[in-house]
Scaffold this motif. Structure first.
Motif, PDB file in Angstrom:
ATOM      1  N   GLY A 235       8.069  -1.959   4.467  1.00  0.00           N
ATOM      2  CA  GLY A 235       7.874  -2.044   3.028  1.00  0.00           C
ATOM      3  C   GLY A 235       7.233  -0.817   2.416  1.00  0.00           C
ATOM      4  O   GLY A 235       7.167  -0.704   1.185  1.00  0.00           O
ATOM      5  N   SER A 236       6.738   0.096   3.223  1.00  0.00           N
ATOM      6  CA  SER A 236       6.140   1.320   2.691  1.00  0.00           C
ATOM      7  C   SER A 236       7.240   2.309   2.323  1.00  0.00           C
ATOM      8  O   SER A 236       8.440   2.060   2.554  1.00  0.00           O
ATOM      9  CB  SER A 236       5.188   1.937   3.710  1.00  0.00           C
ATOM     10  OG  SER A 236       5.889   2.337   4.876  1.00  0.00           O
ATOM     11  N   GLU A 237       6.843   3.426   1.767  1.00  0.00           N
ATOM     12  CA  GLU A 237       7.814   4.431   1.324  1.00  0.00           C
ATOM     13  C   GLU A 237       7.220   5.828   1.480  1.00  0.00           C
ATOM     14  O   GLU A 237       5.999   5.995   1.485  1.00  0.00           O
ATOM     15  CB  GLU A 237       8.207   4.172  -0.134  1.00  0.00           C
ATOM     16  CG  GLU A 237       7.005   4.068  -1.056  1.00  0.00           C
ATOM     17  CD  GLU A 237       7.331   3.431  -2.396  1.00  0.00           C
ATOM     18  OE1 GLU A 237       8.491   3.014  -2.572  1.00  0.00           O
ATOM     19  OE2 GLU A 237       6.434   3.356  -3.242  1.00  0.00           O
ATOM     20  N   VAL A 261       1.706   2.772   0.852  1.00  0.00           N
ATOM     21  CA  VAL A 261       1.770   1.352   1.196  1.00  0.00           C
ATOM     22  C   VAL A 261       1.399   0.539  -0.031  1.00  0.00           C
ATOM     23  O   VAL A 261       0.365   0.797  -0.668  1.00  0.00           O
ATOM     24  CB  VAL A 261       0.820   1.026   2.370  1.00  0.00           C
ATOM     25  CG1 VAL A 261       0.867  -0.467   2.701  1.00  0.00           C
ATOM     26  CG2 VAL A 261       1.181   1.859   3.590  1.00  0.00           C
ATOM     27  N   ASP A 262       2.242  -0.436  -0.384  1.00  0.00           N
ATOM     28  CA  ASP A 262       2.014  -1.312  -1.539  1.00  0.00           C
ATOM     29  C   ASP A 262       1.805  -0.506  -2.813  1.00  0.00           C
ATOM     30  O   ASP A 262       0.913  -0.798  -3.627  1.00  0.00           O
ATOM     31  CB  ASP A 262       0.804  -2.231  -1.290  1.00  0.00           C
ATOM     32  CG  ASP A 262       1.034  -3.198  -0.138  1.00  0.00           C
ATOM     33  OD1 ASP A 262       2.205  -3.564   0.104  1.00  0.00           O
ATOM     34  OD2 ASP A 262       0.038  -3.570   0.528  1.00  0.00           O
ATOM     35  N   LYS A 263       2.588   0.551  -2.971  1.00  0.00           N
ATOM     36  CA  LYS A 263       2.558   1.395  -4.177  1.00  0.00           C
ATOM     37  C   LYS A 263       1.226   2.115  -4.354  1.00  0.00           C
ATOM     38  O   LYS A 263       0.935   2.645  -5.445  1.00  0.00           O
ATOM     39  CB  LYS A 263       2.848   0.564  -5.439  1.00  0.00           C
ATOM     40  CG  LYS A 263       4.122  -0.262  -5.372  1.00  0.00           C
ATOM     41  CD  LYS A 263       5.339   0.604  -5.177  1.00  0.00           C
ATOM     42  CE  LYS A 263       6.603  -0.257  -5.134  1.00  0.00           C
ATOM     43  NZ  LYS A 263       7.819   0.566  -4.916  1.00  0.00           N
ATOM     44  N   GLY A 264       0.428   2.164  -3.312  1.00  0.00           N
ATOM     45  CA  GLY A 264      -0.871   2.807  -3.407  1.00  0.00           C
ATOM     46  C   GLY A 264      -0.796   4.313  -3.216  1.00  0.00           C
ATOM     47  O   GLY A 264       0.288   4.897  -3.039  1.00  0.00           O
ATOM     48  N   ALA A 265      -1.962   4.928  -3.240  1.00  0.00           N
ATOM     49  CA  ALA A 265      -2.042   6.381  -3.052  1.00  0.00           C
ATOM     50  C   ALA A 265      -1.497   6.747  -1.679  1.00  0.00           C
ATOM     51  O   ALA A 265      -1.797   6.070  -0.689  1.00  0.00           O
ATOM     52  CB  ALA A 265      -3.480   6.849  -3.196  1.00  0.00           C
TER      53      ALA A 265
END
Length: 279
Positions: A235-237, A261-265
């Motif tokens: 799920g990360s990018e 991860v989870d749209k975080g930094a």
């Protein structure tokens, strides 16, 4: 009469003194009688000394070799100086080897691999997607003869002519998915296709076995309006400022990416393996 008594008293005084001296000397033999006791003690101690000699003779010989080994093991200052540099050089050599191993592990060198389609893959047969279009060098292969063609939606990431005019293309490397079709155009032009010097990995493996693959469109929102052209199976990018080519920072043999991860930094991560299409 008084004079005679004084004379007798005067004469008797030395006798009295002598008698007292004789009485005092009569007590000294008691001390003299103890003298043999000292001699007897000496005689009793002399046999006691012999068992000590016997004890020393009966003592385990193991103590003596320790002394002898200590004596033999002692080295002169010259010998110690001669041995000193050899030991220090050996220690330095071991330390340098350990440092080298530690440096190799700490450097985070990434492994570069290649993969291609085999019978274990899921292969879908489709119509010719190349048609009369010109072929382009594959973006995800660094070897000659690999190309791409067709619409973006076909996801033909890396193609190769395998026999006569049969073409196979990787569509999903982590999922081991591919397509195949026949194309006369591809068969004619693929042989002259040069290697792509700016090729990107068709698959990236991060620590803990996380696998990422390229995507054709980015319609999602990311941290601070960054872009992502690689999605991961957890799920990360992988983020980049905009261009897909900036996804990777390569220094020597180390490939680093910015994983969010989870749209975080994003966090800078060293890729364990970068994989290209090829044999």
């Amino acid at each position: 009469m008084h004079a005679a008594r004084r004379t007798l008293a005067a004469a008797a005084a030395p006798l009295l003194i002598a008698g007292l001296a004789a009485c005092g000397s009569s007590e000294e033999p008691a001390a003299t009688e103890q003298a043999p006791t000292v001699e007897e003690t000496d005689e009793e101690q002399s046999p006691a000394e012999e068992p000590e000699d016997d004890a020393e003779e009966d003592s385990p010989p193991a103590e003596q070799p320790e002394d002898s080994e200590a004596a033999e093991g002692s080295e002169s200052p010259e010998d110690q100086e001669a041995d000193g540099p050899e030991q220090s050089e050996g220690e330095e050599s071991e330390d340098s080897d350990d440092a080298g191993e530690t440096g190799a592990a700490g450097s985070g060198a990434s492994s570069v691999e290649h993969l291609w389609i085999d019978d274990s893959w899921t292969i879908e047969e489709i119509d010719d997607i190349c048609g009369e279009m010109d072929l382009s060098p594959a973006n995800y292969s660094d070897q000659e003869g690999f190309f791409t063609c067709g619409p973006t939606a076909a996801s033909a990431l890396a193609c190769q002519v395998e026999a006569e005019n049969l073409v196979r293309c990787i569509t999903n490397a982590p999922g081991r998915s591919a397509i195949s079709f026949t194309s006369d155009k591809a068969a004619e032009d693929a042989g002259a296709m040069p290697a792509n010097e700016d090729a990107l990995p068709i698959q990236v493996t991060l620590p803990e076995g996380v696998t990422c693959q390229p995507i054709s469109h980015d319609h999602d929102q990311h941290f601070e309006d960054m872009f992502s052209w690689y999605s991961c199976d957890d799920g990360s990018e992988l983020l980049t400022d905009e261009d897909i080519t900036n996804t990777f920072a390569v220094e020597g043999e180390t490939w680093t990416v910015q994983q969010s991860v989870d749209k975080g930094a994003p966090e800078e991560v060293v890729a364990q393996t970068v994989t290209f299409a090829g044999g």
